[in-house]
Write an enzyme that holds these catalytic residues in place. Structure first.
Site, PDB file in Angstrom:
ATOM      1  N   HIS A  32     -28.190  21.818  53.448  1.00 23.89           N
ATOM      2  CA  HIS A  32     -27.240  21.167  54.375  1.00 23.89           C
ATOM      3  C   HIS A  32     -26.308  22.200  55.031  1.00 23.89           C
ATOM      4  O   HIS A  32     -25.219  21.844  55.480  1.00 23.89           O
ATOM      5  CB  HIS A  32     -26.329  20.135  53.655  1.00 23.89           C
ATOM      6  CG  HIS A  32     -27.031  18.959  53.096  1.00 23.89           C
ATOM      7  ND1 HIS A  32     -26.641  18.368  51.893  1.00 23.89           N
ATOM      8  CD2 HIS A  32     -28.048  18.203  53.558  1.00 23.89           C
ATOM      9  CE1 HIS A  32     -27.419  17.336  51.643  1.00 23.89           C
ATOM     10  NE2 HIS A  32     -28.287  17.203  52.628  1.00 23.89           N
ATOM     11  N   ARG A  56     -31.880  11.158  43.542  1.00 18.34           N
ATOM     12  CA  ARG A  56     -31.983  12.405  42.767  1.00 18.34           C
ATOM     13  C   ARG A  56     -30.977  12.403  41.628  1.00 18.34           C
ATOM     14  O   ARG A  56     -29.830  11.990  41.814  1.00 18.34           O
ATOM     15  CB  ARG A  56     -31.728  13.627  43.657  1.00 18.34           C
ATOM     16  CG  ARG A  56     -32.778  13.851  44.711  1.00 18.34           C
ATOM     17  CD  ARG A  56     -32.502  15.157  45.430  1.00 18.34           C
ATOM     18  NE  ARG A  56     -33.358  15.314  46.592  1.00 18.34           N
ATOM     19  CZ  ARG A  56     -32.914  15.551  47.821  1.00 18.34           C
ATOM     20  NH1 ARG A  56     -31.618  15.682  48.053  1.00 18.34           N
ATOM     21  NH2 ARG A  56     -33.759  15.679  48.808  1.00 18.34           N
ATOM     22  N   ARG A  89     -35.388  22.715  63.023  1.00 24.97           N
ATOM     23  CA  ARG A  89     -34.735  22.772  61.724  1.00 24.97           C
ATOM     24  C   ARG A  89     -35.775  23.287  60.732  1.00 24.97           C
ATOM     25  O   ARG A  89     -36.882  22.745  60.639  1.00 24.97           O
ATOM     26  CB  ARG A  89     -34.294  21.374  61.302  1.00 24.97           C
ATOM     27  CG  ARG A  89     -33.737  21.383  59.907  1.00 24.97           C
ATOM     28  CD  ARG A  89     -33.531  19.992  59.398  1.00 24.97           C
ATOM     29  NE  ARG A  89     -32.924  20.032  58.085  1.00 24.97           N
ATOM     30  CZ  ARG A  89     -33.120  19.112  57.156  1.00 24.97           C
ATOM     31  NH1 ARG A  89     -33.896  18.080  57.388  1.00 24.97           N
ATOM     32  NH2 ARG A  89     -32.531  19.217  55.994  1.00 24.97           N
ATOM     33  N   GLU A 128     -26.010  17.931  63.114  1.00 29.72           N
ATOM     34  CA  GLU A 128     -26.873  19.086  62.867  1.00 29.72           C
ATOM     35  C   GLU A 128     -27.708  19.429  64.101  1.00 29.72           C
ATOM     36  O   GLU A 128     -27.974  20.597  64.375  1.00 29.72           O
ATOM     37  CB  GLU A 128     -27.776  18.805  61.658  1.00 29.72           C
ATOM     38  CG  GLU A 128     -26.966  18.787  60.367  1.00 29.72           C
ATOM     39  CD  GLU A 128     -27.665  18.096  59.216  1.00 29.72           C
ATOM     40  OE1 GLU A 128     -28.213  18.813  58.369  1.00 29.72           O
ATOM     41  OE2 GLU A 128     -27.647  16.857  59.153  1.00 29.72           O
ATOM     42  N   ASN A 170     -37.010  18.174  64.197  1.00 29.00           N
ATOM     43  CA  ASN A 170     -36.783  18.180  62.747  1.00 29.00           C
ATOM     44  C   ASN A 170     -37.973  17.482  62.090  1.00 29.00           C
ATOM     45  O   ASN A 170     -38.048  16.257  62.054  1.00 29.00           O
ATOM     46  CB  ASN A 170     -35.469  17.428  62.460  1.00 29.00           C
ATOM     47  CG  ASN A 170     -35.168  17.332  60.981  1.00 29.00           C
ATOM     48  OD1 ASN A 170     -35.961  17.765  60.133  1.00 29.00           O
ATOM     49  ND2 ASN A 170     -34.033  16.751  60.656  1.00 29.00           N
TER      50      ASN A 170
END
Ligand code: AMP
Length: 402
Positions: free
Chosen positions: A180, A241, A91, A384, A7
């Site tokens: 996600h 964010r 990923r 993940e 990743n």
């Protein structure tokens, strides 16, 4: 079969080497601060101590070399040669409309990932660096790309189109993609298993609440709506964010605060959210303790976050015509009984209530709703890396001689 899961972020590489017979990692770790001073590699061989190795890692190419060397190290490594790695799973953040599932990487796929870079300029280029570095070092080992956006490609047009002139969608691909996806899919599958049902019979709302946060409505096994949009900036308020705001604020701030386009982008992505509201931290642990000491803005940031999550849950119940399960995952969702309680408080009208005793769980898969609840609430740790490894295994087992 051993799968190397990679990743690559803009300044980091996270990795795991997973044995697919047991689905247990042989080792995991990360490199951080790539391209800056003070870069280092952390490697944890399963069941052993973590090795911290400060080293100069100027780019992702060197980073991948350093990781593969460490995995073969005679003192703390877990393999003797690279030939023990049967496949590599990467990923990849953005697959646009082109990639609706995980794929075996070919030159054509790499060109496709490159073409999606315009939509994820911070993410797709480092993903490609990782792929190219692995290709150089292990040219005959099959590699698979697993996309964050793929699971959401089942969304209908009514959920993914914005209220912009249609030509902008055609010309630039301006639409909701969602992110996600690997995490939402995984925790929904585990929830269905825990309910002894099939995902195709359930309506599930998955809340991935970490530093980045998104919520997905999964109706009968398919993502039908999700809170992140064209970029991960949309939707919930997050660590740094802003989440959704009136778009008219963007030109207003650019004019009043004299900001350029990259500056406003940085402002909304890195300096807003709960950090911006609290003025203190992007980490909910800091906010929870500050709020306990009476810090009003920290309390406000927590309240706003919980309110937004609750609103999305309500919206997705309406979108699906009901709900059978709500799932909490990621750093905050897995570890904060306080936040889960705050979000679910008031959802009793749906036919659910949190069981305070069960809700004390942290980082473990467990139902946390009261026994007779018709809508189940779960905490399910996301994984993940395991989804990436499983997809890689499933795609590669046909082409690898075992
Ligand atoms: P992630 O992005 O999934 O790694 O989640 C990281 C975020 O989870 C942190 O920024 C924290 O806000 C939150 N978090 C992790 N552990 C806890 C905890 N024990 N209590 C509250 N929040 C937590």
């Amino acid at each position: 079969m051993k799968v190397f899961v990679v990743n690559c972020g803009s300044s980091s590489i996270k990795f795991q080497l997973i044995d697919m017979e047991t689905e247990i990692p042989l080792a995991k770790g990360q490199i951080e601060r790539i391209g800056s001073e003070g870069s280092f590699l952390k490697l944890t061989p399963t069941g052993k101590y973590t090795v911290d190795l400060p080293m100069d890692v100027p780019n992702h190419d060197v980073g991948i070399r350093v990781i593969l060397d460490a995995l073969q190290n005679k003192d703390y490594g877990v393999i003797k040669t690279l030939e023990e790695i049967d496949a590599i799973g990467h990923r990849v953040v953005h697959g646009g409309e082109r990639f609706t599932d995980s794929v075996l990487i070919t030159q054509e796929v790499m060109d496709g990932i490159q073409a999606c870079s315009a939509m994820a300029p911070l993410h797709n280029p480092p993903n490609l660096f990782g792929i190219k570095a692995c290709m150089e070092l292990m040219p005959t080992t099959p590699q698979v790309a697993v996309f964050d956006t793929a699971f959401h490609q089942t969304m209908p047009k009514i959920a993914y189109l914005y209220g912009l002139p249609y030509e902008m969608y055609v010309k630039y691909g301006l639409r909701r993609y969602g992110f996600h996806g690997t995490s939402h899919k995984y925790v929904a599958q585990v929830a269905a298993e825990m309910m002894q049902e099939h995902m195709s019979d359930l309506r599930i709302i998955t809340c991935h609440l970490g530093n980045g946060a998104s919520i997905t409505a999964i109706k009968y096994g398919k993502s039908i709506d999700t809170s992140m949009g064209y970029t991960p900036l949309e939707g919930l308020i997050m660590g740094t964010r802003s989440g959704e705001i009136d778009p008219a604020i963007v030109p207003f701030l650019m004019e009043k605060e004299n900001m350029t386009a990259p500056q406003i982008d940085e402002y909304l992505n890195k300096r807003s959210g709960i950090l911006g509201i609290s003025g203190l931290s992007s980490d909910f642990r800091d906010l929870e303790s500050a709020a306990n000491r009476g810090d009003e803005r920290s309390q406000l940031a927590i309240d706003i976050f919980a309110y937004k999550v609750k609103k999305y849950i309500g919206g997705y119940v309406a979108a699906m015509g009901g709900v059978d399960a709500i799932v909490f995952t990621a750093g905050l969702g897995e570890n904060s009984p306080f936040m889960r309680d705050k979000i679910c408080n008031g959802l009793e009208y749906l036919g659910t209530r949190i069981d305070q005793e069960r809700n004390k769980v942290r980082g473990k898969a467990q139902e946390i709703s009261v026994k007779r609840a018709t809508v189940k609430i779960f905490v399910i740790p996301t994984n993940e890396e395991l989804v990436i490894a499983r997809d890689t295994y499933n795609i590669c087992k046909r082409i690898i001689k075992l």
